[in-house]
Motif scaffolding. Sequence first.
Motif, PDB file in Angstrom:
ATOM      1  N   TYR A 241     -13.124  21.860 -23.529  1.00  0.00           N
ATOM      2  CA  TYR A 241     -11.778  22.365 -24.098  1.00  0.00           C
ATOM      3  C   TYR A 241     -10.626  21.180 -23.831  1.00  0.00           C
ATOM      4  O   TYR A 241     -10.033  21.062 -24.924  1.00  0.00           O
ATOM      5  CB  TYR A 241     -11.135  23.459 -23.301  1.00  0.00           C
ATOM      6  N   ILE A 242     -10.876  20.459 -22.926  1.00  0.00           N
ATOM      7  CA  ILE A 242      -9.746  19.211 -22.933  1.00  0.00           C
ATOM      8  C   ILE A 242     -10.342  18.334 -23.979  1.00  0.00           C
ATOM      9  O   ILE A 242      -9.348  17.985 -24.604  1.00  0.00           O
ATOM     10  CB  ILE A 242      -9.837  18.542 -21.607  1.00  0.00           C
ATOM     11  N   GLY A 243     -11.503  18.216 -24.246  1.00  0.00           N
ATOM     12  CA  GLY A 243     -11.712  17.288 -25.662  1.00  0.00           C
ATOM     13  C   GLY A 243     -11.299  17.587 -26.670  1.00  0.00           C
ATOM     14  O   GLY A 243     -10.931  17.043 -27.723  1.00  0.00           O
ATOM     15  N   ALA A 244     -11.391  19.188 -26.890  1.00  0.00           N
ATOM     16  CA  ALA A 244     -10.999  19.955 -28.013  1.00  0.00           C
ATOM     17  C   ALA A 244      -9.842  19.548 -28.315  1.00  0.00           C
ATOM     18  O   ALA A 244      -8.956  19.329 -29.467  1.00  0.00           O
ATOM     19  CB  ALA A 244     -11.258  21.340 -28.040  1.00  0.00           C
ATOM     20  N   LEU A 245      -8.751  19.723 -27.327  1.00  0.00           N
ATOM     21  CA  LEU A 245      -7.392  19.638 -27.279  1.00  0.00           C
ATOM     22  C   LEU A 245      -6.769  17.961 -27.623  1.00  0.00           C
ATOM     23  O   LEU A 245      -5.973  17.655 -28.386  1.00  0.00           O
ATOM     24  CB  LEU A 245      -6.571  19.884 -25.953  1.00  0.00           C
ATOM     25  N   GLN A 246      -7.865  17.073 -27.117  1.00  0.00           N
ATOM     26  CA  GLN A 246      -7.715  15.675 -27.603  1.00  0.00           C
ATOM     27  C   GLN A 246      -7.846  15.420 -28.946  1.00  0.00           C
ATOM     28  O   GLN A 246      -7.082  14.770 -29.761  1.00  0.00           O
ATOM     29  CB  GLN A 246      -8.732  14.706 -26.663  1.00  0.00           C
ATOM     30  N   VAL A 247      -8.678  16.236 -29.548  1.00  0.00           N
ATOM     31  CA  VAL A 247      -9.101  16.057 -30.873  1.00  0.00           C
ATOM     32  C   VAL A 247      -7.989  16.664 -31.778  1.00  0.00           C
ATOM     33  O   VAL A 247      -7.355  16.150 -32.825  1.00  0.00           O
ATOM     34  CB  VAL A 247     -10.431  16.930 -31.437  1.00  0.00           C
ATOM     35  N   ILE A 248      -7.123  17.688 -31.358  1.00  0.00           N
ATOM     36  CA  ILE A 248      -6.012  18.056 -32.086  1.00  0.00           C
ATOM     37  C   ILE A 248      -5.018  17.302 -31.853  1.00  0.00           C
ATOM     38  O   ILE A 248      -4.091  17.156 -32.969  1.00  0.00           O
ATOM     39  CB  ILE A 248      -5.657  19.626 -31.305  1.00  0.00           C
ATOM     40  N   GLN A 249      -5.041  16.638 -30.702  1.00  0.00           N
ATOM     41  CA  GLN A 249      -3.703  15.622 -30.759  1.00  0.00           C
ATOM     42  C   GLN A 249      -3.942  14.414 -31.850  1.00  0.00           C
ATOM     43  O   GLN A 249      -2.947  14.204 -32.441  1.00  0.00           O
ATOM     44  CB  GLN A 249      -3.788  15.019 -29.549  1.00  0.00           C
ATOM     45  N   ARG A 250      -5.247  14.126 -32.008  1.00  0.00           N
ATOM     46  CA  ARG A 250      -5.504  13.175 -33.098  1.00  0.00           C
ATOM     47  C   ARG A 250      -5.411  13.549 -34.535  1.00  0.00           C
ATOM     48  O   ARG A 250      -4.905  12.947 -35.424  1.00  0.00           O
ATOM     49  CB  ARG A 250      -6.790  12.469 -32.882  1.00  0.00           C
TER      50      ARG A 250
END
Length: 297
Positions: A241-250
Amino acid sequence: MEIHMRVLAPHPNVLAFYDGRVEGYRFSDGANWVDDGALSLGIASYAIVHGEEALVYDTHVSIAHAAFIRRTLEQRGIRRITVVLSHWHLDHIAGNAFFADCEIIANVRTVAHLARHKAALEAGTLEGPPAIAPLVMPTRTFEDRLTLNVGGLPVDLMTFDIHSDDATVLWLAQDRLLLAGDTLEDTITYVAEPDGFARHLVDLNRLRALSPLSILPNHGAAERIASGGYGADFINATEQYIGALQVIQRDPSRRDVALRDLIAAPLASGAVSYFAGYEAVHARNVALVLEAAAGAA
């Protein structure tokens, strides 16, 4: 003041004091952090009990909840209580005053956060009402790691930087049982430090290296906690989930991906379960990480 505390027994020598996820139940009228950030999602504090001793892991969301915990333990023959705080957030320290005659242990970063925000916490201005007044501070601090003896049962206190930079987890090595505080949360983690994802991911790997057989979070499904908790794949779900949020940041165009789709794999495997209350948490998380990304640009 009504509470709906349930006493669960997920493991030998472990009690969970769980409140929340009760349809139509509110602790207080109006907007407040007890209902909107804790009871709406479900929250547990824990006690490790052995002989006449108990280690209370977090003092819950109010004095009334803390009183229930202490009364229950004393009715079970507990004569000596030690408190350990998982981190400094309000829903974990609000009952401290009811344990003011006990040793209260926290890591040095937790104490620093509490000292910095003490006036606002006691005034009810940090996260809004209710105020935590008086805020009873920890009486003992540690760094990195501390082993306690609870009636002959060894319990390791270990520090991590996950969710909050001052997290303390409890590790019962003989049972490979992890009491995770807010480092892990079902359905998804509640983002408190969006600039800390890189550190959180490093420490999730540290947590995984313990190879826990069972994990008990402070926020999760009561039925999962009662049945023994979560498996090690709970750590992977948080990492994903944290990885998915990082994708959304980018790539902000992905901000509208539905939560169920974003965590489809952990849901399908049973690593976590879906609870509708976390839709609002996810929306808040996304807004927070995008705001942080914009500020860093």
